[in-house]
Write an enzyme that holds these catalytic residues in place. Structure first.
Site, PDB file in Angstrom:
ATOM      1  N   SER A  22       0.822  -1.218   0.000  1.00 36.71           N
ATOM      2  CA  SER A  22       0.000   0.000   0.000  1.00 36.71           C
ATOM      3  C   SER A  22       0.851   1.262   0.000  1.00 36.71           C
ATOM      4  O   SER A  22       0.482   2.259  -0.615  1.00 36.71           O
ATOM      5  CB  SER A  22      -0.953  -0.003   1.203  1.00 36.71           C
ATOM      6  N   VAL A  34      -4.701  -2.479   4.360  1.00 35.74           N
ATOM      7  CA  VAL A  34      -3.796  -2.493   5.504  1.00 35.74           C
ATOM      8  C   VAL A  34      -4.600  -2.998   6.697  1.00 35.74           C
ATOM      9  O   VAL A  34      -5.659  -2.442   7.009  1.00 35.74           O
ATOM     10  CB  VAL A  34      -3.232  -1.084   5.796  1.00 35.74           C
ATOM     11  N   ILE A  35      -4.113  -4.048   7.332  1.00 38.79           N
ATOM     12  CA  ILE A  35      -4.836  -4.655   8.449  1.00 38.79           C
ATOM     13  C   ILE A  35      -4.003  -4.498   9.716  1.00 38.79           C
ATOM     14  O   ILE A  35      -2.802  -4.771   9.725  1.00 38.79           O
ATOM     15  CB  ILE A  35      -5.159  -6.133   8.154  1.00 38.79           C
ATOM     16  N   HIS A  87       3.311  -0.087  12.887  1.00 39.51           N
ATOM     17  CA  HIS A  87       3.495  -0.078  11.437  1.00 39.51           C
ATOM     18  C   HIS A  87       2.188   0.291  10.726  1.00 39.51           C
ATOM     19  O   HIS A  87       2.193   1.075   9.773  1.00 39.51           O
ATOM     20  CB  HIS A  87       4.007  -1.447  10.965  1.00 39.51           C
ATOM     21  N   GLU A 129       0.297  -6.032  15.398  1.00 33.11           N
ATOM     22  CA  GLU A 129       0.713  -5.839  16.785  1.00 33.11           C
ATOM     23  C   GLU A 129       1.608  -4.620  16.981  1.00 33.11           C
ATOM     24  O   GLU A 129       1.932  -4.283  18.110  1.00 33.11           O
ATOM     25  CB  GLU A 129       1.444  -7.100  17.269  1.00 33.11           C
ATOM     26  N   ARG A 157     -15.735  -5.879   3.282  1.00 35.01           N
ATOM     27  CA  ARG A 157     -15.754  -4.646   2.484  1.00 35.01           C
ATOM     28  C   ARG A 157     -15.143  -4.816   1.100  1.00 35.01           C
ATOM     29  O   ARG A 157     -15.032  -3.852   0.344  1.00 35.01           O
ATOM     30  CB  ARG A 157     -15.021  -3.542   3.251  1.00 35.01           C
ATOM     31  N   GLU A 182       3.502   1.802  -1.548  1.00 35.23           N
ATOM     32  CA  GLU A 182       3.966   2.027  -2.912  1.00 35.23           C
ATOM     33  C   GLU A 182       2.852   2.537  -3.840  1.00 35.23           C
ATOM     34  O   GLU A 182       3.118   2.937  -4.977  1.00 35.23           O
ATOM     35  CB  GLU A 182       4.591   0.758  -3.481  1.00 35.23           C
TER      36      GLU A 182
END
Length: 161
Positions: free
Chosen positions: A65, A89-90, A96, A93, A135, A67
């Site tokens: 993502s 993007v998930i 990031h 922990e 989604r 990039e």
């Protein structure tokens, strides 16, 4: 949640400008490809359903993502009327997630401010894989469809302003 009572795939075709004269670029992140491929399919099928010829859709893949910013910038140079940036993007922990989400959203915003070709933000930023599935063609529809509708409307605005 914004999508709890909304299906992202629902739109009124009568409110969408004819898109058969437009060219679109779609930049797709390879990271979380089970999600981004679903988003791409939603975007691609919506563009086709609204009159865009397959030959007028350019697809480029980028590693992740982050990039999408550079890929979208280079896609703006390809004589397209709008760009759709697709990513997922998930939450993990570490922080990031926060850095990537912030960087991508600001980078795509910057492309819209600095350049004349609109870039549509179709980057899911979910807490769980299930939210992303929901989604990208699941129970909440497909954010790719919604992004394609936005791209058509923005291409029309650009052409008529």
């Amino acid at each position: 949640m914004a999508t709890v009572n909304k299906n992202l795939s629902d739109y009124d075709k009568t409110t969408i400008p004819n898109a058969n004269q437009f060219r679109f670029g779609i930049v797709v992140s390879e990271w979380n490809d089970s999600i981004t491929e679903g988003l791409y399919e939603g975007a691609y099928n919506t563009l086709i359903d609204n009159g865009v010829k397959p030959s007028d859709i350019i697809r480029w893949d980028v590693p992740g993502s982050y990039e999408l910013i550079y890929g979208s910038k280079k896609m703006q140079e390809q004589n397209v009327n709008a760009v759709i940036a697709i990513g997922s993007v998930i939450q993990g922990e570490t922080k990031h997630f926060d850095f990537v989400c912030e960087g991508v959203s600001q980078g795509i915003k910057d492309l819209n401010v600095l350049n004349d070709t609109p870039v549509i933000f179709c980057v899911l930023t979910d807490n769980t894989m299930q939210q992303a599935i929901d989604r990208s063609g699941g129970k909440h529809g497909n954010k790719g469809t919604e992004a394609a509708v936005a791209a058509i409307k923005m291409a029309h605005l650009r052409a008529n302003s």
